[in-house]
Design an enzyme around this catalytic site. Structure first.
Site, PDB file in Angstrom:
ATOM      1  N   VAL A  11      13.493 -57.940-139.649  1.00 45.03           N
ATOM      2  CA  VAL A  11      14.364 -59.022-139.164  1.00 45.03           C
ATOM      3  C   VAL A  11      14.423 -60.177-140.158  1.00 45.03           C
ATOM      4  O   VAL A  11      15.502 -60.675-140.487  1.00 45.03           O
ATOM      5  CB  VAL A  11      13.886 -59.514-137.788  1.00 45.03           C
ATOM      6  N   GLU A 154      17.828 -61.572-132.376  1.00 44.75           N
ATOM      7  CA  GLU A 154      18.602 -60.705-133.266  1.00 44.75           C
ATOM      8  C   GLU A 154      19.070 -59.468-132.503  1.00 44.75           C
ATOM      9  O   GLU A 154      18.402 -58.992-131.583  1.00 44.75           O
ATOM     10  CB  GLU A 154      17.756 -60.302-134.484  1.00 44.75           C
ATOM     11  N   LYS A 157      21.044 -53.314-135.542  1.00 48.85           N
ATOM     12  CA  LYS A 157      20.758 -51.888-135.462  1.00 48.85           C
ATOM     13  C   LYS A 157      20.214 -51.422-136.809  1.00 48.85           C
ATOM     14  O   LYS A 157      20.867 -51.639-137.843  1.00 48.85           O
ATOM     15  CB  LYS A 157      22.008 -51.088-135.109  1.00 48.85           C
ATOM     16  N   GLY A 259      18.952 -36.603-125.991  1.00 48.40           N
ATOM     17  CA  GLY A 259      18.156 -36.250-127.158  1.00 48.40           C
ATOM     18  C   GLY A 259      16.698 -36.084-126.802  1.00 48.40           C
ATOM     19  O   GLY A 259      16.362 -35.624-125.701  1.00 48.40           O
ATOM     20  N   CYS A 266      11.870 -51.599-131.572  1.00 46.93           N
ATOM     21  CA  CYS A 266      12.407 -52.513-130.559  1.00 46.93           C
ATOM     22  C   CYS A 266      12.335 -51.974-129.139  1.00 46.93           C
ATOM     23  O   CYS A 266      11.673 -52.560-128.277  1.00 46.93           O
ATOM     24  CB  CYS A 266      13.854 -52.863-130.900  1.00 46.93           C
ATOM     25  N   ARG A 334       8.119 -45.865-136.421  1.00 45.99           N
ATOM     26  CA  ARG A 334       7.383 -46.413-135.291  1.00 45.99           C
ATOM     27  C   ARG A 334       7.877 -45.786-133.982  1.00 45.99           C
ATOM     28  O   ARG A 334       9.068 -45.786-133.711  1.00 45.99           O
ATOM     29  CB  ARG A 334       7.521 -47.939-135.244  1.00 45.99           C
TER      30      ARG A 334
END
Length: 450
Positions: A11, A154, A157, A259, A266, A334
């Site tokens: 970010v 924020e 993407k 999926g 996030c 992550r």
């Protein structure tokens, strides 16, 4: 205008670089000396399309600087953005020690009116804690300097962050004074020229907006994954269902692709934090608890399909994995589903040959040295002598591969597609045994083995 951005993670680096791109004097600050030295040499800590070129351009124009010295960098600034990490604690709450540490340092060194902006994703009420931390430091200095705290969440993407910042859907800013609003309005004016909306609100509402947005998107993903699992049981095709509901403008066609679960920095963290915030205030987020549960289970779906196909006998078998990052166009791993899949395969005595266009280095860092994990130089090398191909991340280059080559390199013509990027009927015609998410498995029309 002149600003400081504290934190050079995803970010902070994107924010500072994009502000520099429109002519603002920016200093990005970090306590990590090695990271700052690398950034000064044009070596970035993250992969994000277009970011490296923009960093180099603005450094050469002397609009963008990198420093470990907040005390010097903050002098004469109009605003200071706090963009440090808020890692989740064991109970799911956001850890604010880095945010408040920066706030205290700002209070120690600011030299004039300043808008202190929380850019990190923080729980509702954090701005008050930041304000208190700055105030306490100013009191220690016996200083009467004025400041305001603003919240500017924020909405970037990963993989499209530059475009999102320069051409935002909306800019959300929580302020507590007209003076702070005026500073933030001037700061964001270059991004408003094409009609992108700026929404001013109170600070708590701005803090909540970020969590609500990410939690809604996570909810859509888990909802479709739940529907997909039921489609398999009932004989329906989730791809048809998705098209049917996505044409309803009240629902829309974004974030309704089934999926193997969401990941990244996030969604998992923010869903947990919002659940925890609610709990601390005597409220239970029942929907988000289900969202989180569905997502954790979904990360195991691909492995379950592998185990079913091979009748539980995975020991000694080798599986090719295409994709390691949690989504395309990033090296972020992550909470990536690939980590769960790899660990479960290894636990069964299987071997993994993985390929990802950009995330291999990060995978090696996160997984460490594992005897039965190897990394290929390209997608086809990963297939050599593999018992099946697992599609884990939907990188564009995986969408139209040479299926003839795939069939020749694999021991068995088996594709287990965690992202539904291939058509089941086409795979059947090409002689593959194919498994998708929320669709019926198909057996090949020709012999399965080469």
């Amino acid at each position: 205008m002149k600003i400081a951005v504290v934190g050079t993670g995803y970010v902070g680096l994107v924010t500072g670089t994009c502000f520099a791109e429109v002519g603002i004097d920016v200093t990005c600050i970090d306590v990590n000396v090695k990271k700052i030295e690398d950034l000064r040499q044009g070596i970035l800590p993250i992969y994000e399309p277009g970011l490296e070129e923009m960093v180099l351009r603005n450094v050469s124009k002397e609009r963008l600087q990198f420093s470990t010295d907040l005390a010097t960098a903050i002098k004469g600034c109009d605003a200071a953005f706090i963009a440090v990490g808020t890692p989740p604690g064991e109970d799911g709450s956001a850890d604010l020690k880095y945010v408040l540490g920066v706030a205290r340092e700002i209070g120690q060194h600011m030299d004039g009116y300043l808008v202190v902006v929380t850019k990190s994703t923080v729980p509702v009420g954090t701005a008050n804690k930041v304000k208190q931390a700055v105030t306490e430091e100013l009191q220690k200095r016996q200083s009467a300097l004025q400041f305001d705290v603003a919240s500017n969440p924020e909405f970037l993407k990963e993989g499209a962050a530059i475009e999102d910042f320069l051409k935002p859907d909306r800019i959300v800013i929580g302020v507590e004074s007209e003076k702070a609003e005026e500073v933030m309005q001037r700061l964001y004016k270059p991004f408003l020229l094409n009609g992108h909306p700026i929404i001013f609100m109170d600070v708590p509402s701005a803090e909540m907006t970020k969590y609500a947005a990410n939690s809604m998107l996570a909810t859509k993903i888990s909802f479709m994954n739940d529907i997909a699992n039921l489609c398999e049981i009932m004989g329906a095709d989730v791809n048809m269902v998705r098209r049917g509901i996505g044409s309803d403008t009240r629902i829309g066609n974004k974030f309704i692709y089934p999926g193997i679960g969401y990941g990244g920095s996030c969604f998992p963290k923010d869903v947990k934090a919002l659940i925890k915030t609610a709990s601390e205030n005597g409220y239970q987020m029942q929907i988000l608890q289900a969202v989180e549960s569905v997502n954790e289970n979904q990360k195991e779906v691909l492995f379950s399909k592998v185990k079913k196909h091979f009748k539980g006998e995975l020991a000694g078998k080798t599986f090719a994995l295409w994709g390691l990052s949690f989504k395309p166009k990033t090296d972020d791993m992550r909470e990536a589903p690939s980590l769960v899949i790899i660990e479960k395969l290894l636990a069964e005595g299987a071997k993994v040959k993985a390929y990802d266009p950009v995330a291999i280095k990060e995978a090696q860092h996160m997984l460490g040295e594992k005897e039965n994990v190897s990394y290929a130089k390209d997608e086809y090398e990963a297939l050599i002598d593999a018992d099946a191909l697992l599609i884990v991340t939907e990188w564009p280059e995986f969408r139209s591969p040479n299926f003839s080559v795939i069939g020749k390199l694999l021991k068995n013509k088996v594709i287990i597609d965690g992202r539904n990027i291939y058509d089941a009927k086409e795979m059947q015609t090409l002689g593959f045994c194919y498994y998708g998410i929320g669709v019926q498995e198909v057996q090949p029309l020709t012999e399965m083995t080469n």
